[in-house]
Motif scaffolding. Structure first.
Motif, mmCIF file in Angstrom:
data_model
loop_
_atom_site.group_PDB
_atom_site.id
_atom_site.type_symbol
_atom_site.label_atom_id
_atom_site.label_comp_id
_atom_site.label_asym_id
_atom_site.label_seq_id
_atom_site.Cartn_x
_atom_site.Cartn_y
_atom_site.Cartn_z
ATOM 1 N N ASP A 1 15.527 0.901 28.605
ATOM 2 C CA ASP A 1 16.284 1.897 29.388
ATOM 3 C C ASP A 1 15.810 1.889 30.844
ATOM 4 O O ASP A 1 16.606 1.964 31.775
ATOM 5 C CB ASP A 1 16.074 3.308 28.810
ATOM 6 N N TRP A 2 14.493 1.818 31.028
ATOM 7 C CA TRP A 2 13.934 1.838 32.392
ATOM 8 C C TRP A 2 14.396 0.611 33.187
ATOM 9 O O TRP A 2 14.875 0.714 34.314
ATOM 10 C CB TRP A 2 12.405 1.884 32.322
ATOM 11 N N VAL A 3 14.273 -0.546 32.571
ATOM 12 C CA VAL A 3 14.579 -1.794 33.295
ATOM 13 C C VAL A 3 16.091 -1.921 33.529
ATOM 14 O O VAL A 3 16.535 -2.280 34.623
ATOM 15 C CB VAL A 3 14.036 -3.013 32.510
ATOM 16 N N PHE B 1 11.339 -7.192 34.586
ATOM 17 C CA PHE B 1 10.418 -7.709 33.566
ATOM 18 C C PHE B 1 10.339 -6.688 32.446
ATOM 19 O O PHE B 1 10.303 -5.475 32.698
ATOM 20 C CB PHE B 1 8.997 -7.872 34.116
ATOM 21 N N ILE B 2 10.252 -7.185 31.224
ATOM 22 C CA ILE B 2 9.958 -6.307 30.087
ATOM 23 C C ILE B 2 8.922 -7.049 29.258
ATOM 24 O O ILE B 2 9.100 -8.227 28.941
ATOM 25 C CB ILE B 2 11.249 -5.954 29.307
ATOM 26 N N ALA B 3 7.793 -6.393 28.958
ATOM 27 C CA ALA B 3 6.711 -7.189 28.382
ATOM 28 C C ALA B 3 5.770 -6.400 27.489
ATOM 29 O O ALA B 3 5.425 -5.256 27.779
ATOM 30 C CB ALA B 3 5.891 -7.830 29.515
ATOM 31 N N ASN B 4 5.383 -7.080 26.426
ATOM 32 C CA ASN B 4 4.253 -6.664 25.594
ATOM 33 C C ASN B 4 3.323 -7.881 25.599
ATOM 34 O O ASN B 4 3.406 -8.739 24.729
ATOM 35 C CB ASN B 4 4.752 -6.340 24.177
ATOM 36 N N GLY C 1 12.848 -3.589 44.886
ATOM 37 C CA GLY C 1 13.786 -2.785 44.094
ATOM 38 C C GLY C 1 13.787 -3.153 42.620
ATOM 39 O O GLY C 1 14.473 -2.520 41.822
ATOM 40 N N GLY C 2 13.023 -4.186 42.255
ATOM 41 C CA GLY C 2 12.975 -4.640 40.858
ATOM 42 C C GLY C 2 12.125 -3.708 39.998
ATOM 43 O O GLY C 2 11.286 -2.962 40.500
ATOM 44 N N ARG C 3 12.377 -3.768 38.695
ATOM 45 C CA ARG C 3 11.654 -2.878 37.771
ATOM 46 C C ARG C 3 10.950 -3.669 36.672
ATOM 47 O O ARG C 3 11.457 -4.708 36.223
ATOM 48 C CB ARG C 3 12.621 -1.899 37.103
ATOM 49 N N ALA C 4 9.837 -3.112 36.203
ATOM 50 C CA ALA C 4 9.133 -3.704 35.064
ATOM 51 C C ALA C 4 8.713 -2.601 34.106
ATOM 52 O O ALA C 4 8.358 -1.494 34.536
ATOM 53 C CB ALA C 4 7.901 -4.469 35.539
ATOM 54 N N LEU D 1 3.579 1.167 31.096
ATOM 55 C CA LEU D 1 3.667 1.275 32.555
ATOM 56 C C LEU D 1 5.119 1.042 32.959
ATOM 57 O O LEU D 1 5.713 0.036 32.561
ATOM 58 C CB LEU D 1 2.835 0.176 33.227
ATOM 59 N N LEU D 2 5.658 1.979 33.715
ATOM 60 C CA LEU D 2 7.008 1.801 34.250
ATOM 61 C C LEU D 2 6.875 1.610 35.757
ATOM 62 O O LEU D 2 6.414 2.506 36.470
ATOM 63 C CB LEU D 2 7.879 3.016 33.912
ATOM 64 N N LEU D 3 7.244 0.425 36.219
ATOM 65 C CA LEU D 3 7.018 0.045 37.616
ATOM 66 C C LEU D 3 8.341 -0.168 38.353
ATOM 67 O O LEU D 3 9.332 -0.568 37.754
ATOM 68 C CB LEU D 3 6.230 -1.272 37.700
ATOM 69 N N GLU D 4 8.302 0.084 39.648
ATOM 70 C CA GLU D 4 9.433 -0.294 40.507
ATOM 71 C C GLU D 4 8.868 -0.685 41.868
ATOM 72 O O GLU D 4 8.111 0.082 42.465
ATOM 73 C CB GLU D 4 10.408 0.876 40.664
ATOM 74 N N ARG D 5 9.217 -1.872 42.309
ATOM 75 C CA ARG D 5 8.705 -2.310 43.611
ATOM 76 C C ARG D 5 9.562 -1.699 44.717
ATOM 77 O O ARG D 5 10.789 -1.890 44.743
ATOM 78 C CB ARG D 5 8.743 -3.834 43.710
ATOM 79 N N PRO D 6 8.937 -0.966 45.650
ATOM 80 C CA PRO D 6 9.729 -0.359 46.723
ATOM 81 C C PRO D 6 10.314 -1.444 47.641
ATOM 82 O O PRO D 6 9.797 -2.556 47.696
ATOM 83 C CB PRO D 6 8.708 0.477 47.512
ATOM 84 N N HIS D 7 11.365 -1.086 48.371
ATOM 85 C CA HIS D 7 11.897 -1.998 49.397
ATOM 86 C C HIS D 7 10.952 -1.964 50.580
ATOM 87 O O HIS D 7 10.370 -0.932 50.888
ATOM 88 C CB HIS D 7 13.302 -1.552 49.823
#
Ligand SMILES: C[S@@+](CC[C@H](N)C(=O)[O-])C[C@H]1O[C@@H](n2cnc3c(N)ncnc32)[C@H](O)[C@@H]1O
Length: 231
Positions: free
Chosen positions: A48-50, A120-123, A171-174, A224-230
């Motif tokens: 959902d996050w990604v 990215f989605i990862a375990n 703007g990408g999410r992981a 961890l829910l990440l988002e790279r800022p612009h």
């Protein structure tokens, strides 16, 4: 996560592919490759996050039987999903499970330098440094790219997290699930420094230590829910 939710509910009941793989594969083999599979409810939360940013491409760098990739596909079948897994046995096992727009590369994710990845989605696998092949060269290379020395004692999941953070597009999410030990451990100092410096950590979901989330392993977990800022 709602405290009232039972473990069975957290794990869901759609784990047939993972269950069948565990039944037919050797436990020692799974341990060697750090194969612990994400329960569907957690995979859903991560996807959902990604998928909320409608990414063109999502990478699962530690594909396994594809529990996370399937959760992305359920939400966003048009997204290009690329998986990596180093284990030919698990790659063979999932070779017949073909989904449109999903590609699995039976390769070492850590050996590929990627750039500008939208999702990215990862375990990542949990494997101690001393059990890693080519661990030292990889640690030095990633430390140089990150600008922070990854401690020699770091578990391989720190390498995976570092690399994903470096490769995330603006703007990408992981969404990454790892054992909770990193929150207090000395071996995660470089990871924490990167998260602060790059301002990409949006949420941490930490599960209580007595919550047995995984069927096959005794481990703690945090997401961890990440988002790279612009820039
Ligand atoms: C913890 S399992 C996660 C599987 C699946 N993504 C899930 O969430 O259920 C980690 C997977 O990473 C794979 N793996 C271990 N080292 C790897 C590497 N260097 N590159 C790519 N995959 C790797 C293992 O074979 C294993 O299938």
């Amino acid at each position: 996560m709602d405290q009232g939710q039972g473990i069975a509910d957290l794990q869901g009941n759609a784990q047939h592919i993972e269950d069948a793989y565990c039944t037919q594969s050797d436990r020692a083999h799974r341990k060697k490759f750090g194969q612990v599979f994400t329960p569907p409810r957690l995979a859903a939360l991560m996807a959902d996050w990604v998928c909320a940013i409608k990414p063109q491409t999502v990478i699962d760098p530690a594909f396994g039987t594809g529990a996370l990739a399937r959760a992305v596909w359920d939400r966003s079948p048009k997204t290009q999903i690329i998986g990596y897994d180093i284990d030919p046995v698990v790659c063979d096992y999932v070779a017949d499970l073909s989904y449109e727009n999903m590609t699995l590369k039976c390769e070492n994710y850590l050996a590929h330098q990627l750039n500008n990845i939208a999702g990215f989605i990862a375990n990542p696998p949990y494997i101690r440094q001393r059990d890693l092949e080519c661990g030292e060269a990889m640690r030095q290379n990633l430390s140089a790219r990150a600008g922070h020395a990854i401690p020699k004692s770091a578990n391989i999941y720190i390498h995976f997290c570092t690399k994903m953070i470096l490769e995330l597009a603006q703007g990408g999410r992981a969404a990454i699930i790892i054992p909770s030990e990193w929150l207090n451990a000395n071996f995660s100092t470089s990871l924490k420094a990167m998260l602060i410096e790059r301002d990409c950590l949006k949420h941490i979901i930490s599960f209580s230590h007595d919550t047995a989330l995984f069927d096959d392993a005794m481990t703690t977990a945090s997401i961890l829910l990440l988002e790279r800022p612009h820039d």
